[in-house]
Design a protein around this motif. Structure first.
Motif, PDB file in Angstrom:
ATOM      1  N   ASN A  37       0.830  -1.213   0.000  1.00 60.80           N
ATOM      2  CA  ASN A  37       0.000   0.000   0.000  1.00 60.80           C
ATOM      3  C   ASN A  37       0.863   1.261   0.000  1.00 60.80           C
ATOM      4  OD1 ASN A  37      -2.439  -1.313  -0.087  1.00 60.80           O
ATOM      5  ND2 ASN A  37      -2.746  -1.299   2.125  1.00 60.80           N
ATOM      6  N   ARG A  38       1.931   1.213   0.771  1.00 60.31           N
ATOM      7  CA  ARG A  38       2.842   2.359   0.846  1.00 60.31           C
ATOM      8  C   ARG A  38       3.438   2.640  -0.541  1.00 60.31           C
ATOM      9  NH1 ARG A  38       3.839   6.706   3.629  1.00 60.31           N
ATOM     10  NH2 ARG A  38       3.114   5.523   5.423  1.00 60.31           N
ATOM     11  N   ILE A  39       3.934   1.572  -1.199  1.00 58.78           N
ATOM     12  CA  ILE A  39       4.550   1.734  -2.534  1.00 58.78           C
ATOM     13  C   ILE A  39       3.506   2.279  -3.524  1.00 58.78           C
ATOM     14  CG2 ILE A  39       5.625   0.509  -4.479  1.00 58.78           C
ATOM     15  CD1 ILE A  39       6.679  -1.553  -2.377  1.00 58.78           C
ATOM     16  N   CYS A  40       2.322   1.657  -3.502  1.00 56.14           N
ATOM     17  CA  CYS A  40       1.280   2.072  -4.454  1.00 56.14           C
ATOM     18  C   CYS A  40       0.792   3.489  -4.172  1.00 56.14           C
ATOM     19  CB  CYS A  40       0.116   1.087  -4.426  1.00 56.14           C
ATOM     20  SG  CYS A  40       0.558  -0.495  -5.159  1.00 56.14           S
ATOM     21  N   ARG A  59      -5.323 -13.445   1.359  1.00 58.98           N
ATOM     22  CA  ARG A  59      -5.434 -14.905   1.193  1.00 58.98           C
ATOM     23  C   ARG A  59      -5.324 -15.335  -0.260  1.00 58.98           C
ATOM     24  NH1 ARG A  59      -8.904 -13.164   4.898  1.00 58.98           N
ATOM     25  NH2 ARG A  59     -10.800 -13.376   3.645  1.00 58.98           N
ATOM     26  N   ARG A  60      -5.026 -14.398  -1.122  1.00 58.70           N
ATOM     27  CA  ARG A  60      -4.699 -14.761  -2.502  1.00 58.70           C
ATOM     28  C   ARG A  60      -3.727 -13.724  -3.057  1.00 58.70           C
ATOM     29  NH1 ARG A  60      -7.657 -12.024  -6.405  1.00 58.70           N
ATOM     30  NH2 ARG A  60      -9.315 -10.692  -5.624  1.00 58.70           N
ATOM     31  N   LEU A  61      -3.116 -14.056  -4.187  1.00 60.64           N
ATOM     32  CA  LEU A  61      -2.133 -13.142  -4.768  1.00 60.64           C
ATOM     33  C   LEU A  61      -2.816 -11.896  -5.318  1.00 60.64           C
ATOM     34  CD1 LEU A  61       0.083 -15.481  -6.990  1.00 60.64           C
ATOM     35  CD2 LEU A  61       0.762 -14.434  -4.853  1.00 60.64           C
ATOM     36  N   PHE A  62      -2.199 -10.765  -5.065  1.00 61.99           N
ATOM     37  CA  PHE A  62      -2.682  -9.523  -5.665  1.00 61.99           C
ATOM     38  C   PHE A  62      -1.563  -8.923  -6.501  1.00 61.99           C
ATOM     39  CE2 PHE A  62      -5.669  -9.945  -2.174  1.00 61.99           C
ATOM     40  CZ  PHE A  62      -6.860  -9.564  -2.781  1.00 61.99           C
ATOM     41  N   ARG A  63      -1.907  -8.487  -7.681  1.00 61.64           N
ATOM     42  CA  ARG A  63      -0.906  -7.890  -8.567  1.00 61.64           C
ATOM     43  C   ARG A  63      -1.293  -6.449  -8.896  1.00 61.64           C
ATOM     44  NH1 ARG A  63      -1.966 -12.942 -10.292  1.00 61.64           N
ATOM     45  NH2 ARG A  63      -0.229 -14.368 -10.630  1.00 61.64           N
ATOM     46  N   LYS A  64      -0.287  -5.618  -8.938  1.00 58.95           N
ATOM     47  CA  LYS A  64      -0.500  -4.242  -9.383  1.00 58.95           C
ATOM     48  C   LYS A  64       0.546  -3.973 -10.453  1.00 58.95           C
ATOM     49  CE  LYS A  64      -2.933  -1.235  -7.539  1.00 58.95           C
ATOM     50  NZ  LYS A  64      -4.351  -0.921  -7.843  1.00 58.95           N
ATOM     51  N   GLY A  65       0.074  -3.774 -11.677  1.00 61.60           N
ATOM     52  CA  GLY A  65       0.998  -3.613 -12.803  1.00 61.60           C
ATOM     53  C   GLY A  65       1.481  -2.184 -12.970  1.00 61.60           C
ATOM     54  N   LYS A  66       2.549  -2.058 -13.733  1.00 59.82           N
ATOM     55  CA  LYS A  66       3.107  -0.763 -14.126  1.00 59.82           C
ATOM     56  C   LYS A  66       3.384   0.175 -12.958  1.00 59.82           C
ATOM     57  CE  LYS A  66       1.211  -0.973 -18.757  1.00 59.82           C
ATOM     58  NZ  LYS A  66       0.247  -0.453 -19.722  1.00 59.82           N
ATOM     59  N   VAL A  67       4.049  -0.335 -11.949  1.00 58.85           N
ATOM     60  CA  VAL A  67       4.493   0.529 -10.852  1.00 58.85           C
ATOM     61  C   VAL A  67       5.843   1.102 -11.281  1.00 58.85           C
ATOM     62  CG1 VAL A  67       5.085   0.684  -8.408  1.00 58.85           C
ATOM     63  CG2 VAL A  67       3.314  -0.931  -9.161  1.00 58.85           C
ATOM     64  N   ARG A  68       5.897   2.401 -11.362  1.00 58.87           N
ATOM     65  CA  ARG A  68       7.130   3.056 -11.817  1.00 58.87           C
ATOM     66  C   ARG A  68       7.681   3.915 -10.688  1.00 58.87           C
ATOM     67  NH1 ARG A  68       8.594   4.244 -17.107  1.00 58.87           N
ATOM     68  NH2 ARG A  68       6.476   3.763 -17.768  1.00 58.87           N
ATOM     69  N   ILE A  69       8.931   3.620 -10.321  1.00 58.18           N
ATOM     70  CA  ILE A  69       9.582   4.423  -9.280  1.00 58.18           C
ATOM     71  C   ILE A  69      10.706   5.212  -9.931  1.00 58.18           C
ATOM     72  CG2 ILE A  69      10.903   4.335  -7.127  1.00 58.18           C
ATOM     73  CD1 ILE A  69       9.352   1.908  -6.316  1.00 58.18           C
ATOM     74  N   GLU A  76      14.943   5.097 -13.386  1.00 57.93           N
ATOM     75  CA  GLU A  76      13.605   4.631 -13.005  1.00 57.93           C
ATOM     76  C   GLU A  76      13.497   3.119 -13.147  1.00 57.93           C
ATOM     77  OE1 GLU A  76      11.234   7.095 -15.729  1.00 57.93           O
ATOM     78  OE2 GLU A  76      10.801   5.267 -16.835  1.00 57.93           O
ATOM     79  N   ILE A  77      12.626   2.552 -12.357  1.00 55.85           N
ATOM     80  CA  ILE A  77      12.362   1.118 -12.460  1.00 55.85           C
ATOM     81  C   ILE A  77      10.862   0.922 -12.649  1.00 55.85           C
ATOM     82  CG2 ILE A  77      14.375   0.191 -11.232  1.00 55.85           C
ATOM     83  CD1 ILE A  77      12.774   0.201  -8.652  1.00 55.85           C
ATOM     84  N   LEU A  78      10.527  -0.078 -13.464  1.00 55.85           N
ATOM     85  CA  LEU A  78       9.130  -0.365 -13.758  1.00 55.85           C
ATOM     86  C   LEU A  78       8.887  -1.836 -13.439  1.00 55.85           C
ATOM     87  CD1 LEU A  78       6.430   0.552 -15.145  1.00 55.85           C
ATOM     88  CD2 LEU A  78       7.404  -0.328 -17.267  1.00 55.85           C
ATOM     89  N   PHE A  79       7.847  -2.110 -12.702  1.00 51.57           N
ATOM     90  CA  PHE A  79       7.609  -3.505 -12.330  1.00 51.57           C
ATOM     91  C   PHE A  79       6.143  -3.757 -12.017  1.00 51.57           C
ATOM     92  CE2 PHE A  79       8.913  -1.057  -8.620  1.00 51.57           C
ATOM     93  CZ  PHE A  79       7.948  -1.363  -7.679  1.00 51.57           C
ATOM     94  N   THR A  80       5.815  -5.045 -11.935  1.00 50.51           N
ATOM     95  CA  THR A  80       4.506  -5.460 -11.437  1.00 50.51           C
ATOM     96  C   THR A  80       4.713  -5.860  -9.982  1.00 50.51           C
ATOM     97  OG1 THR A  80       3.763  -6.253 -13.577  1.00 50.51           O
ATOM     98  CG2 THR A  80       2.664  -7.178 -11.656  1.00 50.51           C
TER      99      THR A  80
END
Lengths: 211, 91
Positions: A37-40, A59-69, A76-80
């Motif tokens: 949550n902090r990163i997002c 209780r299941r995997l959560f993905r958040k795509g295109k996180v760019r720092i 810069e880094i881009l990741f899911t």
């Protein structure tokens, strides 16, 4: 000349590097979702998932795509970002009942949590890089922590070991560092953002190890 | 679903008959068996006509065979052999 340029573009389309999957691993209630949550919040302006003081909220995997720092020096880094259910070897619904949960819901939560543990472990080989998040107020010498680190070493997956909850009185980075002497452990408070810039700095270093 | 006698492990495919007469070994307790999955610990969810019927909750939910490292101690209590789960993972 133009042919070379066209070929290069076509090659670029097919050789495009897949998005890096950065997964958060650790035992339940270590603060994985709080960190997610902090990163997002910091980089996307939105949260990723619910948190709770009761274990096994995720209780299941959560993905958040295109996180760019973006680093202040321009890198810069881009990741899911992948938030995983906490890994545990025992799940008992009574633990949730003791926290005030209804018995039927507690049993359901336990079953989903057991599924989540299996899903979490099953996904570890898919991660390109991992952040292992441990509660710095808890004893780190556990089978779960040992197995996570052992597997990541075996898979040669680059990872960071983070001691979370350093805002708490009982929190101790040294406690975690002693258990993982071969890793440079650092402390954060995902909840309050303490040392979060250091965390992002370490993330850049982690991604450099991917290249 | 088939039934497995908890006394002699004989498997019966006709569950209605077996509930009426019991196993040939005299056993009166049966496990519901998902033939697609390895059998492991199951939880008791019903008891009727003197026969104990036990169902593996995870199998009942998922119907898949990938839960062989998860053991149900009783309803809502699970033990996961995480060492085996980790050992099964590779790049």
């Amino acid at each position: 000349m133009w042919l070379k340029s066209v070929l290069s573009k076509i090659k670029g389309l097919f050789m495009r590097k897949k998005t890096i999957a950065l997964a958060l691993y650790g035992p339940p209630n270590g603060g994985k979702t709080t960190l997610a949550n902090r990163i997002c919040s910091d980089w996307l302006g939105e949260e990723m998932g619910e948190t709770s003081k009761i274990a096994h909220e995720t209780r299941r995997l959560f993905r958040k795509g295109k996180v760019r720092i973006v680093h202040e020096d321009g890198r810069e880094i881009l990741f899911t970002l992948v938030d995983t259910p906490g890994i545990a070897s025992e799940i008992n619904y009574e633990e949730f009942v003791n926290e005030g949960m209804d018995e039927i819901l507690a049993r359901q939560r336990a079953r989903e949590a057991a599924d989540g543990v299996v899903e979490s472990i099953g996904w570890i080989s898919e991660a390109d890089a991992v952040v292992v998040i441990l509660d710095s107020t808890c004893e780190p010498y556990t089978q779960v922590n040992e197995l996570i680190v052992e597997k990541l070493n075996e898979l040669r997956t680059p990872f960071l070991v983070v001691a979370n909850k350093i805002d708490l009185k009982k929190g101790s980075v040294d406690r975690i560092q002693t258990a993982f002497p071969e890793h440079s452990v650092f402390g954060i408070s995902a909840k309050y953002g303490r040392n979060i810039n250091l965390f992002y700095e370490k993330l850049f270093e982690l991604f450099e190890r991917l290249n | 679903m088939a039934h497995r006698c908890t006394q002699c492990s004989k498997i019966y495919y006709d569950d209605t008959t077996i509930l009426e007469r019991g196993c040939v070994c005299g056993g009166k307790s049966f496990l519901l068996v998902n033939m697609d999955s390895p059998v492991h610990d199951m939880s008791i969810v019903a008891s009727e006509n003197g026969f104990r019927i036990e169902v593996d909750e995870l199998f009942r939910q998922s119907g898949k065979s990938q839960r062989s490292n998860t053991h149900i101690r009783e309803r809502g209590k699970y033990a996961i052999d995480i060492k085996k789960e980790f050992a099964q993972q590779s790049k």
